[in-house]
Design an enzyme around this catalytic site. Structure first.
Site, mmCIF file in Angstrom:
data_model
loop_
_atom_site.group_PDB
_atom_site.id
_atom_site.type_symbol
_atom_site.label_atom_id
_atom_site.label_comp_id
_atom_site.label_asym_id
_atom_site.label_seq_id
_atom_site.Cartn_x
_atom_site.Cartn_y
_atom_site.Cartn_z
ATOM 1 C CG PHE A 173 -0.272 0.179 2.550
ATOM 2 C CD1 PHE A 173 -0.259 1.567 3.281
ATOM 3 C CD2 PHE A 173 0.028 -0.997 3.265
ATOM 4 C CE1 PHE A 173 0.307 1.500 4.436
ATOM 5 C CE2 PHE A 173 0.862 -0.884 4.549
ATOM 6 C CZ PHE A 173 0.950 0.367 5.056
ATOM 7 C CB CYS A 174 1.993 3.737 -1.684
ATOM 8 S SG CYS A 174 0.899 3.527 -3.379
ATOM 9 C CB THR A 175 0.041 8.420 -0.916
ATOM 10 O OG1 THR A 175 0.796 8.684 -0.024
ATOM 11 C CG2 THR A 175 -0.874 9.528 -0.713
ATOM 12 C CB ILE B 6 -3.426 5.498 2.668
ATOM 13 C CG1 ILE B 6 -2.399 4.323 2.859
ATOM 14 C CG2 ILE B 6 -3.951 6.082 3.905
ATOM 15 C CD1 ILE B 6 -1.301 4.961 3.500
ATOM 16 C CB CYS C 251 0.945 -0.251 -3.319
ATOM 17 S SG CYS C 251 -0.523 0.785 -3.675
#
Length: 260
Positions: A185-187, A215, A192
């Protein structure tokens, strides 16, 4: 629910773009005419964008963009603010829309890695395993200073300082992921997605997913359940909480002051 007069959007898509120079001129002229500010990055591998302005202007620009079949399925993430969090408008052509320095990783030319929706991930985290009973490894692919603002409970954090360090960190620590279902996961999803492709090359023995929409999309659907802190964003708002607002009591982590 709208809170504030300024609409902020972020989106990306990996798609082959051989005409980046021409696109750059078109997209800049349209955004400038509508009074938008923010950044649009173009590369042969796709588009990555962060823009803000009035709702009418932002959505009008997106509608024009989606008139190009290559971008028809863009689904921008939205949030609202009292002021435009960008100083100017930039539309740039880059070598990569998210730099990894692995030219063999081309999401625009390969099947998209499997994705898990925020709703499904929230349910998995509630029950403590995926639907096959496998433990979940939440793998944070962001830079260390971003992680310090907030992340998922018990997330794996390899303290990288830039995304180009991710492949080496994975090679060093991949045994931590064996026997688990890995969710990168990432922003907003772009890092990701590339990370999931590198994960697929590592011979792990469990399923690999990227978090659909990152996210920020998770916040929209799960209101931050199983997540602590805020999410750093690359504009003047600095960070957003689970309600997609800048926290009134935002505390800047000590590591943020030293980021490169």
């Amino acid at each position: 629910m709208q809170e504030g007069p300024v609409l902020n959007i972020s989106s990306y898509k990996f798609v082959e773009l051989p005409d980046t120079a021409q696109l750059r001129e078109q997209l800049f002229e349209r955004a400038q005419a509508l009074g938008l500010k923010g950044t649009v990055l173009l590369a042969e591998e796709g588009i990555n964008l962060f823009l803000a302005g009035t709702a009418e202007a932002v959505r009008g620009w997106v509608a024009q963009l989606k008139g190009d079949p290559r971008f028809a399925d863009l689904d921008p993430k939205e949030s609202w603010s009292e002021a435009v969090p960008f100083k100017k408008l930039l539309v740039k052509v880059k070598g990569e829309i998210i730099r990894m320095n692995m030219p063999q990783i081309r999401p625009d030319r390969a099947p998209r890695p499997a994705a898990v929706t925020p709703e499904t991930l929230s349910r998995w985290l509630d029950q403590g395993h995926d639907d096959q009973g496998r433990p979940i490894a939440m793998l944070d692919t962001r830079n260390a200073f971003e992680v310090d603002y907030g992340t998922f409970d018990n997330a794996i954090d390899w303290r990288i300082h830039k995304f180009t360090e991710f492949p080496a960190a994975l090679a060093e620590h991949k045994n931590e992921l064996m026997g688990k279902t890995v969710v990168s996961f990432c922003t907003g999803g772009i890092r990701c997605e590339k990370a999931a492709m590198v994960l697929e090359q590592q011979g792990l023995d469990g399923p690999i997913y990227q978090l659909e929409g990152g996210i920020l999309r998770y916040f929209e659907y799960a209101q931050g359940k199983h997540y602590h802190g805020s999410c750093f964003v690359f504009d003047q708002r600095e960070a957003l909480d689970a309600g997609l607002h800048t926290p009134a009591d935002l505390q800047r982590p000590a590591s943020e002051a030293h980021r490169g």
